[in-house]
Design a protein around this motif. Structure first.
Motif, mmCIF file in Angstrom:
data_model
loop_
_atom_site.group_PDB
_atom_site.id
_atom_site.type_symbol
_atom_site.label_atom_id
_atom_site.label_comp_id
_atom_site.label_asym_id
_atom_site.label_seq_id
_atom_site.Cartn_x
_atom_site.Cartn_y
_atom_site.Cartn_z
ATOM 1 N N UNK A 34 -28.432 -27.332 228.728
ATOM 2 C CA UNK A 34 -29.816 -26.870 228.678
ATOM 3 C C UNK A 34 -30.684 -27.791 227.834
ATOM 4 N N UNK A 35 -31.843 -28.121 228.381
ATOM 5 C CA UNK A 35 -32.843 -28.939 227.687
ATOM 6 C C UNK A 35 -34.207 -28.412 228.122
ATOM 7 N N UNK A 36 -34.965 -27.856 227.184
ATOM 8 C CA UNK A 36 -36.233 -27.216 227.555
ATOM 9 C C UNK A 36 -37.237 -28.199 228.140
ATOM 10 N N UNK A 37 -37.062 -29.505 227.881
ATOM 11 C CA UNK A 37 -37.977 -30.489 228.456
ATOM 12 C C UNK A 37 -37.674 -30.743 229.936
ATOM 13 N N UNK A 38 -36.492 -30.372 230.380
ATOM 14 C CA UNK A 38 -36.109 -30.540 231.785
ATOM 15 C C UNK A 38 -36.220 -29.233 232.565
ATOM 16 N N UNK A 39 -35.838 -28.130 231.913
ATOM 17 C CA UNK A 39 -35.915 -26.813 232.544
ATOM 18 C C UNK A 39 -37.298 -26.225 232.262
ATOM 19 N N UNK A 40 -38.275 -26.657 233.024
ATOM 20 C CA UNK A 40 -39.644 -26.206 232.809
ATOM 21 C C UNK A 40 -39.790 -24.751 233.252
ATOM 22 N N UNK A 72 -35.640 -30.175 247.067
ATOM 23 C CA UNK A 72 -36.464 -29.005 246.745
ATOM 24 C C UNK A 72 -36.285 -28.527 245.306
ATOM 25 N N UNK A 73 -35.420 -29.185 244.520
ATOM 26 C CA UNK A 73 -35.073 -28.658 243.201
ATOM 27 C C UNK A 73 -35.441 -29.628 242.090
ATOM 28 N N UNK A 74 -36.015 -29.083 241.030
ATOM 29 C CA UNK A 74 -36.373 -29.927 239.893
ATOM 30 C C UNK A 74 -35.170 -30.185 238.996
ATOM 31 N N UNK A 131 -35.729 -33.134 243.756
ATOM 32 C CA UNK A 131 -37.061 -33.611 244.131
ATOM 33 C C UNK A 131 -37.425 -34.829 243.291
ATOM 34 N N UNK A 132 -38.334 -35.638 243.808
ATOM 35 C CA UNK A 132 -38.789 -36.800 243.056
ATOM 36 C C UNK A 132 -39.419 -36.345 241.733
ATOM 37 N N UNK A 133 -38.941 -36.941 240.655
ATOM 38 C CA UNK A 133 -39.383 -36.532 239.321
ATOM 39 C C UNK A 133 -38.470 -35.517 238.675
ATOM 40 N N UNK A 134 -37.527 -34.964 239.453
ATOM 41 C CA UNK A 134 -36.580 -33.995 238.921
ATOM 42 C C UNK A 134 -35.353 -34.672 238.340
ATOM 43 N N UNK A 135 -34.371 -33.869 237.954
ATOM 44 C CA UNK A 135 -33.201 -34.410 237.269
ATOM 45 C C UNK A 135 -31.904 -33.799 237.797
ATOM 46 N N UNK A 136 -30.874 -34.620 237.825
ATOM 47 C CA UNK A 136 -29.510 -34.190 238.117
ATOM 48 C C UNK A 136 -28.723 -34.215 236.818
ATOM 49 N N UNK A 153 -27.477 -37.370 232.471
ATOM 50 C CA UNK A 153 -28.818 -36.990 232.928
ATOM 51 C C UNK A 153 -29.386 -38.118 233.784
ATOM 52 N N UNK A 154 -29.635 -37.807 235.044
ATOM 53 C CA UNK A 154 -30.149 -38.784 236.003
ATOM 54 C C UNK A 154 -31.499 -38.306 236.511
#
Length: 238
Positions: A63-69, A141-143, A165-170, A215-216
């Protein structure tokens, strides 16, 4: 030590504060895991302390609040018994979660977990990852896309990045040999439109084994013909 005590201690040691509702949801989740594990193979880890640390806290380690908006769309690929997807949903109830797995028996179990824990905005998808990544309802479709202990990075990258999605993270939750796996997957990550942002070490309470979060970031759309079939991914990795 019972599970309630084990969970409270593990969360405190990791620096997490669980609400009473979250504690009760995790307790019921544990009860269902143990109950269903007698009927179908969900996990070899069943002891209260081990489940609290190696499943619950380990899942929350990504979990990272900057990624899980707020209200982020998240998919957990190869979710199995629901890790890390269900713990993340309990921690952040606003997330719009999709759980993807290829075994229908596990999905029946997950539906009961979702219903008994009262989780909202959770979608359960019966699909192989390579098929789901070509589904127009799921592709890009997923951030946030998560996957835990599913496959090597060369394989995971091809299965998971097309869902981001573009701009999202794996986020890949990995164990030992992470850096070698990422090095081997660099070409695949680039071809599929991603870039490694960081490899974050994870230190779980009471454990000394190696764990990392890869984190990609998705910089551009993945070519439409990826992912390939599993046999081809294994035989000819990118």
């Amino acid at each position: 030590m019972n599970f309630t005590e084990a969970l409270q201690r593990a969360a405190a040691d990791y620096g997490l504060t669980l609400s009473e509702e979250q504690q009760q949801q995790f307790i019921r989740y544990y009860e269902l895991l143990i109950e269903w594990n007698k009927k179908i193979n969900l996990t070899a880890i069943t002891g209260p302390c081990d489940v609290a640390v190696k499943h619950i806290i380990d899942s929350l380690s990504c979990y990272d609040k900057t990624l899980f908006l707020p209200h982020a769309k998240v998919i957990d690929v190869g979710t199995g018994a629901g890790f890390p997807g269900i713990p993340l949903k309990i921690w952040r109830p606003d997330l719009k979660l999709t759980l993807l797995d290829s075994l229908n028996k596990r999905l029946i179990y997950l539906k009961e977990v979702v219903d008994q824990l009262g989780l909202k905005q959770v979608t359960i998808v019966h699909s192989r990852a390579e098929d789901g990544a070509h589904d127009r309802e799921l592709r890009e479709k997923f951030s946030v896309v998560t996957s835990r202990a599913v496959a090597r990075m060369t394989v995971l990258t091809e299965l998971c990045l097309p869902l981001v999605c573009t701009g999202g993270h794996f986020l890949a939750l990995k164990g030992k040999d992470t850096f070698n796996e990422v090095e081997a997957a660099k070409k695949a990550i680039r071809i599929l439109g991603g870039e490694v942002i960081s490899i974050r070490p994870v230190h779980l309470p009471g454990l000394n084994d190696e764990r990392n979060i890869v984190i990609i970031k998705k910089l551009r759309p993945s070519p439409s013909h990826y992912p390939r079939r599993p046999a081809m991914i294994e035989k000819k990795p990118l």
